[in-house]
Design a protein around this motif. Structure first.
Motif, PDB file in Angstrom:
ATOM      1  N   THR A  36     -48.221 -41.661   5.540  1.00  0.00           N
ATOM      2  CA  THR A  36     -46.911 -42.200   5.876  1.00  0.00           C
ATOM      3  C   THR A  36     -45.901 -41.060   5.863  1.00  0.00           C
ATOM      4  N   PRO A  37     -45.267 -40.743   6.991  1.00  0.00           N
ATOM      5  CA  PRO A  37     -44.333 -39.615   7.022  1.00  0.00           C
ATOM      6  C   PRO A  37     -42.956 -39.992   6.491  1.00  0.00           C
ATOM      7  N   PHE A  38     -42.162 -38.963   6.219  1.00  0.00           N
ATOM      8  CA  PHE A  38     -40.753 -39.116   5.879  1.00  0.00           C
ATOM      9  C   PHE A  38     -39.938 -38.386   6.945  1.00  0.00           C
ATOM     10  N   TYR A  39     -38.718 -38.840   7.149  1.00  0.00           N
ATOM     11  CA  TYR A  39     -37.887 -38.246   8.194  1.00  0.00           C
ATOM     12  C   TYR A  39     -36.546 -37.810   7.607  1.00  0.00           C
ATOM     13  N   ALA A  40     -36.244 -36.531   7.758  1.00  0.00           N
ATOM     14  CA  ALA A  40     -34.977 -35.978   7.292  1.00  0.00           C
ATOM     15  C   ALA A  40     -34.084 -35.715   8.506  1.00  0.00           C
ATOM     16  N   LYS A  41     -33.061 -36.518   8.625  1.00  0.00           N
ATOM     17  CA  LYS A  41     -32.109 -36.343   9.717  1.00  0.00           C
ATOM     18  C   LYS A  41     -31.102 -35.273   9.332  1.00  0.00           C
ATOM     19  N   GLY A  43     -34.175 -30.639   0.206  1.00  0.00           N
ATOM     20  CA  GLY A  43     -34.817 -31.011   1.467  1.00  0.00           C
ATOM     21  C   GLY A  43     -34.460 -30.115   2.630  1.00  0.00           C
ATOM     22  N   GLY A  44     -33.648 -29.096   2.411  1.00  0.00           N
ATOM     23  CA  GLY A  44     -33.263 -28.195   3.498  1.00  0.00           C
ATOM     24  C   GLY A  44     -32.665 -26.919   2.943  1.00  0.00           C
ATOM     25  N   VAL A  47     -33.937 -40.955   6.685  1.00  0.00           N
ATOM     26  CA  VAL A  47     -33.886 -42.128   7.554  1.00  0.00           C
ATOM     27  C   VAL A  47     -35.293 -42.681   7.744  1.00  0.00           C
ATOM     28  N   ALA A  48     -35.353 -43.955   8.121  1.00  0.00           N
ATOM     29  CA  ALA A  48     -36.647 -44.596   8.374  1.00  0.00           C
ATOM     30  C   ALA A  48     -37.056 -44.500   9.830  1.00  0.00           C
ATOM     31  N   ASP A  49     -36.091 -44.288  10.709  1.00  0.00           N
ATOM     32  CA  ASP A  49     -36.331 -44.327  12.155  1.00  0.00           C
ATOM     33  C   ASP A  49     -36.221 -42.925  12.746  1.00  0.00           C
ATOM     34  N   PRO A  50     -37.315 -42.350  13.266  1.00  0.00           N
ATOM     35  CA  PRO A  50     -37.247 -40.992  13.823  1.00  0.00           C
ATOM     36  C   PRO A  50     -36.499 -40.912  15.155  1.00  0.00           C
TER      37      PRO A  50
END
Length: 436
Positions: A272-277, A303-304, A326-329
């Motif tokens: 399950t990936p994670f997304y860092a906006k 995270g950055g 975020v949950a949505d890439p």
């Protein structure tokens, strides 16, 4: 689009009948393509170009073929074109990590490629600025590692040097300079890589979404994939599915790499990936004026690399990225409500910033395998690139969590994947990542 592109390639070599081939036999079969790369970002392009160029140079009389699949109408529209466009020095990561080794090798290769093919770029240099003793200590560790282990040029500036060079920049405790850091036009880079790939005989298919991957039947004693793979590819403009076969499959799908991984990996190894906006803000005032990249000292676990100041090739200033989980890439609108927090971070090193001259610019998403920082350690700390021949399969190379410094590392990643699949003339290369 995919059906037309694939059939045009297949007609020139194997004929249309191969698309409808029966896969019930366990005997070795000739596949439609030698290599299929899933994902047409800068890393996928670099891999495709490396493989096609190798075969064009070393095996010109064979029928080796390389296909690059991209689900969008255009190449490189996700992470590859929504970033800071920085050519990184390779300062931050553990010395034995893939991120460090591929970044350093990739930086040198990228500058060479840009010079050879007149790809717009500039070696701007970068400052990392410390505001207190603890941050200065962090810079001293980076400098010592660069000098004693990595061979990456860095130097501390005196207060007078810093004040004379950038009078508007605040650095209360010290400045570490990375003279090898620069910027590149990522769109021009990807255009050049596509041209080199196609010149070497490669095929690009856009609007082509992979919906299933299955190993071709093989003998009970052989690993799955030993006879190749069958891929179902859907034309995103018509919905038409096509089936092709490939001897090797390279998953370089960026934000969707875990989805592709889960199509082929057993359920126990699904990820399950994670997304860092990252939100970016443009700056339109002529003052303060800065002529190089300015980075804060990294906060462990953030995270950055912090909300930093970067320049484009027209010397326009922008700030970012921050880190918004975020949950949505596909959530690519700038979150304007995060501007006040960004201003607070920017003022730490550029106190004269005019807030009214800041405006939302663009946002990008970074694929993460964990909610982790850039250089931290421990359970929630550093996470390396995942680039490896997947255990229990033949001919499947997996690339997961390819975020910064992926742009800088792209050419070196291309070389590493080529070595995994076809070997190296020198017999030397960067080791692949450990298994997850």
């Amino acid at each position: 689009m995919f059906a037309r592109t694939a059939r045009r390639q297949l007609q020139s070599s194997t004929g249309l009948s191969c698309i409808a081939r029966s896969f019930s036999s366990t005997a070795p079969v000739r596949t439609d393509f030698t290599h299929v790369i899933i994902g047409g970002g800068v890393v996928g392009l670099a891999i495709a170009r490396s493989l096609a160029s190798y075969h064009a140079t070393h095996n010109p009389n064979t029928t080796s073929s390389t296909l690059l699949l991209e689900r969008h109408p255009h190449l490189g529209t996700e992470t590859s074109s929504r970033n800071s466009e920085v050519i990184h020095g390779g300062l931050y990561y553990p010395p034995d990590s893939l991120k460090t080794r591929l970044c350093i090798a990739g930086r040198e290769q990228l500058y060479d490629l840009c010079n050879k093919y007149s790809i717009p770029h500039r070696k701007t240099g970068k400052w990392i600025v410390a505001q207190d003793a603890a941050q200065l200590e962090s810079l001293e560790r980076i400098h010592e590692t660069c000098k004693s282990t990595l061979g990456v040029p860095t130097r501390f500036l005196t207060k007078t040097e810093a004040r004379n060079a950038e009078p508007d920049v605040r650095a209360e405790a010290g400045v570490l300079e990375s003279p090898e850091t620069g910027i590149v036009d990522s769109h021009a880079l990807m255009t050049a890589l596509r041209g080199l790939f196609e010149d070497a005989g490669g095929t690009v298919a856009v609007n082509s979404s992979v919906t299933s991957i299955t190993p071709l039947p093989t003998s009970p004693s052989s690993l799955p994939g030993s006879s190749g793979y069958v891929l179902t590819v859907q034309d995103t403009t018509t919905g038409e599915p096509s089936r092709i076969t490939a001897s090797t499959v390279i998953n370089s799908a960026g934000l969707h790499a875990c989805t592709i991984h889960n199509l082929l990996a057993p359920a126990a190894r699904h990820i399950t990936p994670f997304y860092a906006k990252g939100n970016y803000f443009a700056y339109t005032s002529p003052r303060p004026r800065v002529s190089r990249l300015i980075y804060p000292v990294v906060t462990p676990g953030s995270g950055g690399l912090g909300t930093h100041l970067t320049l484009d090739l027209a010397s326009r200033i922008r700030f970012g990225p921050d880190v918004e989980w975020v949950a949505d890439p596909t959530s690519l609108s700038v979150t304007a409500s995060r501007l006040p927090a960004a201003v607070a971070e920017i003022r730490k090193y550029l106190p004269g910033i005019e807030v009214d001259a800041l405006a939302p610019d663009y946002a990008g998403i970074r694929p993460k395998l964990r909610r982790a920082g850039a250089e931290g350690k421990g359970k929630d700390g550093f996470v390396d690139f995942y680039v490896r021949r997947e255990d229990g399969f033949e001919g499947w190379v997996n690339l997961l969590g390819i975020e910064s410094p992926g742009l800088t590392s792209s050419l070196a990643i291309g070389g590493l994947v080529r070595e995994m699949l076809v070997g190296s003339k020198s017999g030397r290369g960067v080791d692949e990542a450990p298994a997850l």
